[in-house]
Design a protein around this motif. Structure first.
Motif, PDB file in Angstrom:
ATOM      1  N   LEU A  57      38.611  68.916  49.670  1.00 44.43           N
ATOM      2  CA  LEU A  57      38.888  67.555  50.134  1.00 44.43           C
ATOM      3  C   LEU A  57      39.924  66.863  49.241  1.00 44.43           C
ATOM      4  CD1 LEU A  57      35.294  66.384  51.131  1.00 44.43           C
ATOM      5  CD2 LEU A  57      37.198  66.928  52.666  1.00 44.43           C
ATOM      6  N   ASN A  58      39.851  67.072  47.939  1.00 46.18           N
ATOM      7  CA  ASN A  58      40.848  66.489  47.026  1.00 46.18           C
ATOM      8  C   ASN A  58      42.235  67.045  47.318  1.00 46.18           C
ATOM      9  OD1 ASN A  58      39.493  64.595  45.384  1.00 46.18           O
ATOM     10  ND2 ASN A  58      38.552  66.242  44.221  1.00 46.18           N
ATOM     11  N   ASP A  59      42.320  68.369  47.526  1.00 48.32           N
ATOM     12  CA  ASP A  59      43.620  68.966  47.852  1.00 48.32           C
ATOM     13  C   ASP A  59      44.130  68.454  49.191  1.00 48.32           C
ATOM     14  OD1 ASP A  59      43.738  70.363  45.500  1.00 48.32           O
ATOM     15  OD2 ASP A  59      43.133  72.286  46.356  1.00 48.32           O
ATOM     16  N   LEU A  60      43.228  68.303  50.154  1.00 46.98           N
ATOM     17  CA  LEU A  60      43.607  67.790  51.465  1.00 46.98           C
ATOM     18  C   LEU A  60      44.213  66.398  51.339  1.00 46.98           C
ATOM     19  CD1 LEU A  60      43.543  68.182  54.554  1.00 46.98           C
ATOM     20  CD2 LEU A  60      41.242  67.222  54.504  1.00 46.98           C
ATOM     21  N   ASN A  61      43.614  65.557  50.523  1.00 48.42           N
ATOM     22  CA  ASN A  61      44.119  64.201  50.305  1.00 48.42           C
ATOM     23  C   ASN A  61      45.532  64.234  49.704  1.00 48.42           C
ATOM     24  OD1 ASN A  61      43.783  61.375  50.356  1.00 48.42           O
ATOM     25  ND2 ASN A  61      43.171  61.363  48.211  1.00 48.42           N
ATOM     26  N   LYS A  62      45.752  65.110  48.729  1.00 46.25           N
ATOM     27  CA  LYS A  62      47.071  65.230  48.107  1.00 46.25           C
ATOM     28  C   LYS A  62      48.110  65.732  49.107  1.00 46.25           C
ATOM     29  CE  LYS A  62      45.097  66.327  43.611  1.00 46.25           C
ATOM     30  NZ  LYS A  62      44.830  67.427  42.671  1.00 46.25           N
ATOM     31  N   LEU A  63      47.735  66.744  49.885  1.00 45.71           N
ATOM     32  CA  LEU A  63      48.671  67.301  50.866  1.00 45.71           C
ATOM     33  C   LEU A  63      48.993  66.301  51.970  1.00 45.71           C
ATOM     34  CD1 LEU A  63      47.289  70.932  51.127  1.00 45.71           C
ATOM     35  CD2 LEU A  63      49.470  70.209  50.129  1.00 45.71           C
ATOM     36  N   LEU A  64      47.988  65.554  52.397  1.00 46.36           N
ATOM     37  CA  LEU A  64      48.197  64.526  53.413  1.00 46.36           C
ATOM     38  C   LEU A  64      49.226  63.513  52.914  1.00 46.36           C
ATOM     39  CD1 LEU A  64      47.342  63.272  56.137  1.00 46.36           C
ATOM     40  CD2 LEU A  64      45.506  62.133  54.918  1.00 46.36           C
ATOM     41  N   ALA A  65      49.067  63.045  51.681  1.00 50.73           N
ATOM     42  CA  ALA A  65      50.013  62.083  51.109  1.00 50.73           C
ATOM     43  C   ALA A  65      51.415  62.682  51.006  1.00 50.73           C
ATOM     44  CB  ALA A  65      49.523  61.628  49.731  1.00 50.73           C
ATOM     45  N   ARG A  66      51.507  63.933  50.584  1.00 49.27           N
ATOM     46  CA  ARG A  66      52.820  64.563  50.431  1.00 49.27           C
ATOM     47  C   ARG A  66      53.536  64.683  51.773  1.00 49.27           C
ATOM     48  NH1 ARG A  66      53.341  70.694  49.256  1.00 49.27           N
ATOM     49  NH2 ARG A  66      51.727  70.276  47.747  1.00 49.27           N
ATOM     50  N   HIS A  67      52.840  65.161  52.791  1.00 46.61           N
ATOM     51  CA  HIS A  67      53.490  65.365  54.083  1.00 46.61           C
ATOM     52  C   HIS A  67      53.797  64.044  54.790  1.00 46.61           C
ATOM     53  CE1 HIS A  67      53.494  69.719  54.180  1.00 46.61           C
ATOM     54  NE2 HIS A  67      52.295  69.677  53.604  1.00 46.61           N
ATOM     55  N   LEU A  68      52.901  63.068  54.673  1.00 42.32           N
ATOM     56  CA  LEU A  68      53.180  61.759  55.271  1.00 42.32           C
ATOM     57  C   LEU A  68      54.369  61.095  54.589  1.00 42.32           C
ATOM     58  CD1 LEU A  68      49.593  60.325  55.836  1.00 42.32           C
ATOM     59  CD2 LEU A  68      51.207  61.131  57.581  1.00 42.32           C
ATOM     60  N   SER A  69      54.456  61.202  53.263  1.00 40.23           N
ATOM     61  CA  SER A  69      55.582  60.577  52.558  1.00 40.23           C
ATOM     62  C   SER A  69      56.893  61.285  52.870  1.00 40.23           C
ATOM     63  CB  SER A  69      55.333  60.540  51.049  1.00 40.23           C
ATOM     64  OG  SER A  69      55.318  61.850  50.517  1.00 40.23           O
ATOM     65  N   GLY A  70      56.814  62.497  53.425  1.00 39.02           N
ATOM     66  CA  GLY A  70      58.007  63.205  53.871  1.00 39.02           C
ATOM     67  C   GLY A  70      58.338  62.942  55.328  1.00 39.02           C
ATOM     68  N   GLY A  71      57.590  62.030  55.958  1.00 39.17           N
ATOM     69  CA  GLY A  71      57.877  61.646  57.335  1.00 39.17           C
ATOM     70  C   GLY A  71      57.266  62.538  58.395  1.00 39.17           C
ATOM     71  N   GLU A  72      56.398  63.456  57.993  1.00 44.22           N
ATOM     72  CA  GLU A  72      55.803  64.370  58.963  1.00 44.22           C
ATOM     73  C   GLU A  72      54.533  63.787  59.579  1.00 44.22           C
ATOM     74  OE1 GLU A  72      56.209  68.776  57.591  1.00 44.22           O
ATOM     75  OE2 GLU A  72      55.915  67.550  55.784  1.00 44.22           O
ATOM     76  N   ILE A  73      54.253  64.186  60.803  1.00 40.86           N
ATOM     77  CA  ILE A  73      52.956  63.925  61.429  1.00 40.86           C
ATOM     78  C   ILE A  73      52.029  65.021  60.934  1.00 40.86           C
ATOM     79  CG2 ILE A  73      51.660  63.870  63.598  1.00 40.86           C
ATOM     80  CD1 ILE A  73      54.281  63.020  64.973  1.00 40.86           C
ATOM     81  N   VAL A  74      50.840  64.655  60.492  1.00 36.16           N
ATOM     82  CA  VAL A  74      49.864  65.649  60.042  1.00 36.16           C
ATOM     83  C   VAL A  74      48.768  65.731  61.095  1.00 36.16           C
ATOM     84  CG1 VAL A  74      48.256  66.309  58.215  1.00 36.16           C
ATOM     85  CG2 VAL A  74      50.392  65.144  57.630  1.00 36.16           C
ATOM     86  N   ARG A  75      48.649  66.913  61.706  1.00 35.41           N
ATOM     87  CA  ARG A  75      47.652  67.135  62.755  1.00 35.41           C
ATOM     88  C   ARG A  75      46.487  67.933  62.199  1.00 35.41           C
ATOM     89  NH1 ARG A  75      49.992  65.117  67.147  1.00 35.41           N
ATOM     90  NH2 ARG A  75      52.232  65.366  67.398  1.00 35.41           N
ATOM     91  N   PHE A  76      45.291  67.403  62.389  1.00 39.58           N
ATOM     92  CA  PHE A  76      44.068  68.071  61.960  1.00 39.58           C
ATOM     93  C   PHE A  76      43.309  68.597  63.171  1.00 39.58           C
ATOM     94  CE2 PHE A  76      43.525  65.308  57.912  1.00 39.58           C
ATOM     95  CZ  PHE A  76      44.332  66.157  57.195  1.00 39.58           C
ATOM     96  N   GLY A  77      43.989  69.314  64.034  1.00 41.71           N
ATOM     97  CA  GLY A  77      43.338  69.922  65.187  1.00 41.71           C
ATOM     98  C   GLY A  77      42.557  68.910  66.000  1.00 41.71           C
ATOM     99  N   ASP A  78      41.294  69.215  66.269  1.00 42.58           N
ATOM    100  CA  ASP A  78      40.447  68.351  67.090  1.00 42.58           C
ATOM    101  C   ASP A  78      40.066  67.052  66.382  1.00 42.58           C
ATOM    102  OD1 ASP A  78      40.523  70.194  69.131  1.00 42.58           O
ATOM    103  OD2 ASP A  78      38.632  71.141  68.560  1.00 42.58           O
ATOM    104  N   PHE A  79      40.233  67.005  65.067  1.00 40.29           N
ATOM    105  CA  PHE A  79      39.906  65.793  64.319  1.00 40.29           C
ATOM    106  C   PHE A  79      40.844  64.655  64.686  1.00 40.29           C
ATOM    107  CE2 PHE A  79      40.373  63.219  60.379  1.00 40.29           C
ATOM    108  CZ  PHE A  79      39.100  62.685  60.352  1.00 40.29           C
ATOM    109  N   GLY A  80      42.141  64.924  64.732  1.00 38.46           N
ATOM    110  CA  GLY A  80      43.124  63.899  65.069  1.00 38.46           C
ATOM    111  C   GLY A  80      44.391  64.075  64.263  1.00 38.46           C
ATOM    112  N   SER A  81      45.251  63.057  64.269  1.00 39.71           N
ATOM    113  CA  SER A  81      46.517  63.150  63.547  1.00 39.71           C
ATOM    114  C   SER A  81      46.820  61.850  62.814  1.00 39.71           C
ATOM    115  CB  SER A  81      47.655  63.486  64.510  1.00 39.71           C
ATOM    116  OG  SER A  81      47.817  62.466  65.467  1.00 39.71           O
TER     117      SER A  81
END
Length: 128
Positions: A57-81
């Protein structure tokens, strides 16, 4: 279980002469921490410890921040985006627009189908 709500009276700012109306406000009934979530995840698995789940979960939080700050949409499958959106002041022409006119950014979450379906079956209870 149900979502608790309170009510408050609000007026329409663009039509102050109209009578105020009463509206519902969702009330949190508590919160769940990262650590508590990791324990719940580990309880549903025979091979993952709560420490392992917390690390993921900690790594997921870091990766989410990195990809969002790069302008990407982050899709978590059935969870959402997740996606960044911005609010800016207007410019008279396209040429006069510059990044300093951007005043605010926020993260939009778009739930997947399971979460959308959950919203359709919510029950509500007035908070005391």
């Amino acid at each position: 279980m149900s979502v608790k709500y309170s009510i408050s009276q609000k007026g329409n700012p663009s039509k102050p002469e109209e009578p105020k109306k009463w509206y519902a406000n969702a009330k949190a009934s508590g919160e769940v921490t990262f650590k508590e979530l990791s324990k719940e995840i580990s309880q549903g698995s025979t091979t993952v410890s709560d420490t392992d789940a917390m690390a993921v979960l900690n790594d997921l939080n870091k990766l989410l921040a990195r990809h969002l700050s790069g302008g990407e949409i982050v899709r978590f499958g059935d969870f959402g985006s997740f996606q960044v959106s911005v609010k800016s002041e207007g410019a008279e022409t396209e040429e006069k627009f510059h990044a300093s006119l951007i005043k605010k950014a926020k993260i939009n979450f778009r739930p997947g189908s399971d979460l959308k379906d959950m919203l359709l079956t919510l029950k509500y209870t007035k908070a005391e």
